[in-house]
Design an enzyme around this catalytic site. Structure first.
Site, short mmCIF file in Angstrom:
data_model
loop_
_atom_site.label_atom_id
_atom_site.label_comp_id
_atom_site.label_asym_id
_atom_site.label_seq_id
_atom_site.Cartn_x
_atom_site.Cartn_y
_atom_site.Cartn_z
N TYR B 145 0.84 -1.20 0.00
CA TYR B 145 0.00 0.00 0.00
C TYR B 145 0.87 1.26 0.00
O TYR B 145 1.70 1.42 0.89
CB TYR B 145 -0.89 -0.06 1.25
CG TYR B 145 -1.52 1.24 1.72
CD1 TYR B 145 -1.34 1.68 3.03
CD2 TYR B 145 -2.34 2.01 0.89
CE1 TYR B 145 -1.94 2.84 3.51
CE2 TYR B 145 -2.93 3.17 1.36
CZ TYR B 145 -2.74 3.59 2.67
OH TYR B 145 -3.33 4.73 3.13
N ASP B 230 -1.15 -5.76 9.66
CA ASP B 230 -2.24 -4.83 9.40
C ASP B 230 -3.40 -5.65 8.84
O ASP B 230 -3.34 -6.08 7.68
CB ASP B 230 -1.77 -3.74 8.42
CG ASP B 230 -2.84 -2.67 8.19
OD1 ASP B 230 -4.03 -2.94 8.44
OD2 ASP B 230 -2.48 -1.57 7.74
N ILE B 232 -6.56 -4.82 8.34
CA ILE B 232 -7.65 -3.89 8.04
C ILE B 232 -8.70 -4.47 7.10
O ILE B 232 -9.86 -4.07 7.10
CB ILE B 232 -7.08 -2.57 7.48
CG1 ILE B 232 -8.14 -1.47 7.46
CG2 ILE B 232 -6.50 -2.78 6.09
CD1 ILE B 232 -7.60 -0.12 6.97
N LYS B 272 -12.61 -0.22 6.08
CA LYS B 272 -12.81 -1.13 4.96
C LYS B 272 -13.92 -2.13 5.25
O LYS B 272 -14.80 -2.35 4.42
CB LYS B 272 -11.51 -1.90 4.66
CG LYS B 272 -10.29 -1.00 4.54
CD LYS B 272 -10.35 -0.07 3.35
CE LYS B 272 -9.15 0.85 3.32
NZ LYS B 272 -9.23 1.86 2.25
#
Lengths: 488, 471
Positions: B145, B230, B232, B272
């Site tokens: 990302y 992470d 998410i 998300k």
């Protein structure tokens, strides 16, 4: 080289994570711990500690709650506001909702009597004023650089400006002899001292109205400051978080007015910090604002705001509320009246027992003069007196030392975070304390110390101290167990 | 004397990267079915708009949460004043349980180990501040990302060293890639403090396999470093294999309450899984009390609005709702994913096999004029300006190989996705036709681009392209 296991463990984390830079281990917070473990309640705990160390504004919630009830569309979750839910919930643009920026800019203009205009495109969001200060430090200074800041100042600045940024804060020492005003000489002296120590000064941090003094800066001083920073080509960060808490004369003059009307300067050096935590009493909503006249700073700060944007649910609510101009006019004037009444109640009550306060016209607190109650004019004596006030008188007030005050004996006392009954109880306790100490005299009469009562007090102080030192647990009464959370 | 700091004048915020430039172009000319049907379709935004109806009906049925009331009584004042960085206890409890539910209740989370932050953006930066000194490094598998460059490096002074993953094995993390990265850091005199992975991966859309997770745990154990996972996108896993959190793997290996246990930290967010990026709800979960304590204090710089905490504490505590939402949302994601994959296949374009996320990792290597990142940029510009789709080029995600693009599928209406697929098809067809007919240079003139008024966009876009990039 061999490391012990403990060393190795510590090395696994950064210095920042394991040092004291957050500032929370200072003895200053003992007062908060005392309150948290024994909080006052009129019926459940009438002998508990009254919280007077919390600069919160609770005086106008009745009006605000009424507004919220009558304006359901301000919440995106009610039937009236739900049609905006998705649009608001997915909006993550760090420019912020346009209506939010517009409303905040307009409110700031209103607070300044429409004497200046604010450009909504210069409004940058932050995680409270806490976040705004840190962001400005990151934008304006490199590690080891310094800002000058007049004393006494808000203890949170030590964390906000220095902890993760590596910056330094250098004091411009102010004295009670001239009501703690900033003078040209003191600014110059602080700057020279930095030069001699080879420290690069990048800016000047100002809090106006002042925390903890409650005073507003006069036009002449403001002009002197702007002239000073302009000459030295250093930044001016002006924290105007208490701008709408002005309740009497003299009026508040914003730095934005000075640069607009009174003195020419390089506007790239001027930055404002604001928040809704004090003026409106919304610390929980985390609405911090950074306003800069410097385009590059706006741009950089905006990118950094990704680390602390305001929830769009809150932006929407605030936009609705602040754009109800008639309502905001009412809030500003009512808040002012109520603050004046509270302030008057306390300062008059204290004067009755010969306790003086610095003359002030703003803020959610006053600066109390207890110098004549000190055993001697030292900070040790101040700390002793403070512990007595917490443990015996059961009031959590904030000692001047924690605000980096240069003279012992001054205390900040908050008055807007409680109801009227608590005010009466607090005043009664102060009266009683002063009488017991044998120090209830007219301010002009010289006092003599009462030896035996002093002994009595210090014995009981030791007993209570042991009890308090052990209590690091969250109080079941208070949802707010951590002191540094609240802006002091 | 320089007026601003080095941080203010450098590029570490990463926003001059192509990832963000595409967004800027989109903003200048956004697609709208009615008002701007030839505008650019946003496919570079990893957002889900698929399940708002579910959230909205919950709100309609739960007036208390919406309107600052509890049992009809106003709690506005209480919320307005609540700024304790420990967070609203009811919210943390509900969030911890929500995270457990997403992991099939195979792990438990103690709310006291949760730290609330202003989005995952802030969570990642905070962990970097807590774990590393300036000049130390994290290893990250590529592609990753683009925001990590800003979140992990910008204000912290920490470095990122890539763990190179390639298409040859579906971009899976290998033992040798980990070791190579570690050695690369050493060569650059960078002390490695940890590995950061995104699981499920952005931009790949794949969930890490048990094998990869075990590799990671062994690696950080041996090197005595941290692991940040992470997670998410953990709630967006829409087909098998089901999501495995690194916490689960630690439990399986009986590593609970060991030193390694204390060096694994999760990052989470509701941006998300619940589609609420505007509310800025992020979290750090750590078993290390020092990290929790330090991160909690740092969260002062970006607390979650109490108004939002209150709303979400009610929503997430409604277990019937969360169960239904997670399931239904995954069904819709799977459908969209299938639509994108089909549409691309129809244009002769394949994607990395994926089962999670809000995007696909699309293989356009065969459309490059040469195997280079320059060619990738060329292709990307065509896709943005001529085809009118904002997608994210692999180079912006630090991909080691040119030709891959991240294409989002959950942030638009179905009809818009259809249109996007049509445009791609047209583009591919016309490219093929052109190169087989004339063998001309790779610069397509607007004459050869798809029908509809593409030339209008090209003119407008190239006019704006020269102007100042102002975000």
């Amino acid at each position: 080289m061999e490391f012990s296991l403990k060393n190795e463990q510590q090395q696994l984390l950064s210095k920042m994570a394991t040092n004291d830079g957050h500032g929370e281990n200072s003895p200053y917070f003992d007062g908060w711990k005392a309150y948290d473990s024994d909080p006052y309640h009129p019926t459940r705990n009438p002998n508990g500690v009254i919280q007077m160390g919390l600069a919160e504004n609770q005086l106008c919630f009745d009006l605000i709650e009424e507004w919220v009830l009558n304006n359901p569309e301000a919440s995106i979750c009610t039937a009236e506001g739900a049609n905006k839910f998705m649009e608001v919930a997915i909006y993550q643009d760090y420019h912020g909702l346009p209506e939010f920026r517009n409303a905040v800019a307009r409110f700031m203009e209103k607070v300044r009597g429409d004497r200046v205009k604010f450009d909504p495109n210069r409004i940058v969001m932050s995680g409270g004023a806490t976040g705004a200060h840190e962001t400005l430090a990151f934008c304006l200074a490199d590690p080891e650089d310094a800002f000058l800041v007049p004393t006494p100042y808000y203890p949170g600045f030590d964390r906000d400006l220095r902890w993760r940024t590596g910056m330094q804060l250098l004091p411009i020492v102010c004295h009670s002899s001239n009501d703690f005003k900033v003078t040209k000489e003191s600014m110059e002296a602080a700057y020279q001292k930095a030069q001699e120590a080879n420290i690069r000064v990048k800016g000047f941090l100002l809090n106006n109205p002042s925390n903890p003094l409650g005073t507003v800066l006069d036009r002449e001083t403001l002009i002197d400051i702007v002239t000073f920073i302009n000459d030295k080509n250093i930044h001016l960060i002006c924290d105007e978080i208490y701008s709408a808490t002005v309740f009497s004369q003299p009026e508040f003059i914003s730095i934005s007015e000075i640069i607009e009307h009174d003195v020419q300067c390089n506007r790239d050096l001027i930055h404002l910090v604001y928040s809704l935590s004090k003026d409106l009493g919304f610390p929980g909503f985390r609405v911090g604002i950074l306003y800069s006249y410097n385009d590059a700073v706006v741009s950089c700060a905006r990118k950094m705001s990704s680390f602390g944007l305001v929830s769009t649910q809150t932006q929407h609510l605030i936009a609705s509320m602040l754009s109800d101009e008639a309502f905001m006019d009412k809030i500003i004037s009512t808040s002012s009246e109520r603050l004046a009444a509270r302030h008057g109640l306390f300062t008059r009550g204290l004067a009755q027992v010969g306790i003086g306060t610095l003359k002030s016209s703003a803020g959610l607190y006053f600066w109390m003069d207890l110098r004549r109650l000190l055993r001697e004019s030292t900070f040790e004596a101040e700390m002793e007196l403070w512990r007595i006030i917490i443990h015996e008188v059961k009031l959590n007030v904030s000692p001047g030392l924690s605000f980096h005050c240069s003279e012992p004996g001054w205390f900040r006392v908050c008055f807007a975070n409680m109801d009227d009954e608590s005010v009466r109880v607090a005043l009664r306790r102060i009266h009683k304390f002063v009488l017991v100490q044998g120090k209830a005299t007219e301010p002009t009469t010289p006092k003599s110390r009462c030896g035996s009562s002093k002994l009595q007090l210090s014995l009981s102080f030791r007993r209570l101290d042991e009890r308090v030192m052990g209590s690091h647990m969250m109080s079941p009464h208070s949802p707010m167990a951590s002191p540094l959370v609240r802006a002091t | 004397m320089k007026l601003l700091s080095r941080k203010a004048t450098c590029n570490s915020h990463g926003q001059d990267s192509s990832y963000f430039l595409g967004w800027q172009e989109y903003e200048k000319n956004p697609y709208d079915e009615v008002r701007n049907p030839t505008g650019i379709i946003q496919m570079g935004l990893a957002e889900s708009q698929l399940s708002f109806d579910l959230l909205e009906s919950w709100l309609a049925e739960n007036p208390d949460a919406s309107g600052f009331t509890r049992n009809g009584e106003s709690i506005f004042r209480e919320l307005a004043l609540f700024q304790d960085y420990h967070g609203l206890p009811a919210f943390k409890k509900a969030l911890a349980e929500f995270m457990e539910e997403i992991r099939g209740n195979k792990v438990t989370f103690d709310p006291r180990n949760l730290v609330l932050t202003a989005g995952a953006t802030s969570a990642n930066e905070t962990l970097a501040f807590c774990i590393a000194e300036p000049g130390e490094a994290f290893l990250l598998p590529t592609p990753y990302y683009p925001g990590f460059d800003r979140d992990l490096k910008w204000r912290t002074g920490v470095e990122i060293v890539p763990i190179q993953c390639t298409g040859s094995n579906g971009f899976r993390i290998t033992e040798s890639a980990l070791e190579d990265a570690y050695q690369l850091a050493r060569k650059q005199n960078l002390r490695v403090k940890g590995v950061l992975v995104t699981n499920p991966s952005n931009p790949l859309g794949t969930a890490l396999s048990r094998r990869e997770l075990n590799l990671l745990v062994s690696f950080i154990s041996a090197k005595n470093i941290h692991l940040i996972s992470d997670e998410i996108y953990s709630g967006t896993v829409f087909s098998s294999p089901s999501f495995v959190s690194v916490m689960e793997v630690l439990l399986e290996r009986n590593l609970a309450n060991t030193q390694v246990w204390n060096r694994v930290h999760l990052v989470y967010s509701l941006s998300k899984d619940l589609g609420l990026p505007g509310f800025r709800v992020g979290a750090i979960y750590s078993n290390d009390n020092t990290v929790v304590a330090a991160a909690t204090k740092m969260s002062s710089f970006g607390l979650v609005s109490s108004q939002t905490q209150y709303l979400l504490s009610a929503m997430l505590a409604d277990k019937k709702f969360t169960k239904h939402y997670i399931f239904e949302n995954q069904v819709r994601l799977q459908k969209r994913h299938a639509m994108l994959v089909r549409g691309l296949k129809n244009a002769g374009i394949s994607c990395l096999d994926s089962n999670a996320g809000l995007f696909c990792w699309v293989d356009m290597r065969h459309l490059l004029t040469s195997k280079s990142f320059d060619a990738e940029m060329e292709l990307w510009k065509k896709i943005v300006y001529q085809v009118g789709l904002n997608i994210s080029p692999g180079s912006s995600c630090h991909c080691a190989e040119p030709g891959w693009f991240r294409v989002c599928f959950a942030n638009m209406l179905e009809e818009t996705l259809d249109l996007a697929m049509q445009r791609i098809k047209d583009f591919v067809v016309s490219t093929a036709t052109k190169s087989s007919n004339t063998g001309r240079s790779h610069h397509l003139s607007s004459k050869y681009s798809a029908r509809k008024s593409l030339s209008k966009w090209v003119f407008r876009l190239s006019f704006h392209h020269d102007s100042e990039n102002e975000r």
